[in-house]
Scaffold this motif. Structure first.
Motif, PDB file in Angstrom:
ATOM      1  N   GLN A 197       0.650  -1.134  -0.562  1.00 26.73           N
ATOM      2  CA  GLN A 197       0.318   0.084   0.006  1.00 26.73           C
ATOM      3  C   GLN A 197       1.115   1.665   0.267  1.00 26.73           C
ATOM      4  O   GLN A 197       0.761   2.324  -0.705  1.00 26.73           O
ATOM      5  CB  GLN A 197      -0.981   0.033   1.112  1.00 26.73           C
ATOM      6  N   LYS A 246      -3.585   4.818  -4.637  1.00 29.11           N
ATOM      7  CA  LYS A 246      -4.667   4.702  -3.589  1.00 29.11           C
ATOM      8  C   LYS A 246      -5.327   3.122  -3.249  1.00 29.11           C
ATOM      9  O   LYS A 246      -5.592   2.493  -4.423  1.00 29.11           O
ATOM     10  CB  LYS A 246      -5.350   5.588  -2.390  1.00 29.11           C
ATOM     11  N   LYS A 250      -7.235   0.111  -1.731  1.00 29.72           N
ATOM     12  CA  LYS A 250      -8.103  -0.467  -0.674  1.00 29.72           C
ATOM     13  C   LYS A 250      -8.013  -1.598  -0.368  1.00 29.72           C
ATOM     14  O   LYS A 250      -8.020  -2.744  -0.940  1.00 29.72           O
ATOM     15  CB  LYS A 250      -9.883  -0.252  -1.558  1.00 29.72           C
TER      16      LYS A 250
END
Length: 121
Positions: free
Chosen positions: A53, A63, A65
């Motif tokens: 991440q 980004k 998730k």
């Protein structure tokens, strides 16, 4: 976007090629195709997913998730539609078996980081 090669990117590539997969999703209502990389890991591999991440944000401006699935399985996804051409230029592939990009194979430091990603995955 011009992605700079680095040990972090080599490690990220190793993770993706071992635990990750290219996921293509078609939304019939909006008539759009979505391309994403997904990784499914157990709870003990959550620190590796967190590192994925961080690197995704720092190196690819993406980004991640992270979803908590059932049975202590965690799934991380990033959208990559705009990055497909960049991955092609960087020789990053999504196949089985994993294959290091040429820039990784030519540099011992990059190869070590890539191998660490494969092992962590």
């Amino acid at each position: 976007m011009e992605t700079q090669i680095s040990e972090e990117l080599a490690y990220w590539t190793g993770i993706v090629q071992s635990d990750g997969y290219l996921d293509v999703y078609f939304d019939k209502n909006r008539k759009l195709r979505f391309f994403r990389i997904s990784l499914c890991v157990s709870k003990k591999s959550l620190p590796m997913l967190k590192r994925f991440q961080e690197i995704s944000m720092r190196k690819l401006n993406r980004k991640t998730k992270i979803f908590n699935c059932k049975n202590n399985v965690f799934k991380g996804t990033i959208g990559i539609k705009e990055l497909l051409k960049e991955f092609e230029k960087l020789d990053i592939t999504f196949g089985d078996p994993p294959r290091p990009p040429k820039w990784v194979a030519k540099n011992i430091n990059f190869f070590g980081a890539y191998l660490a990603g494969i092992i962590d995955g």
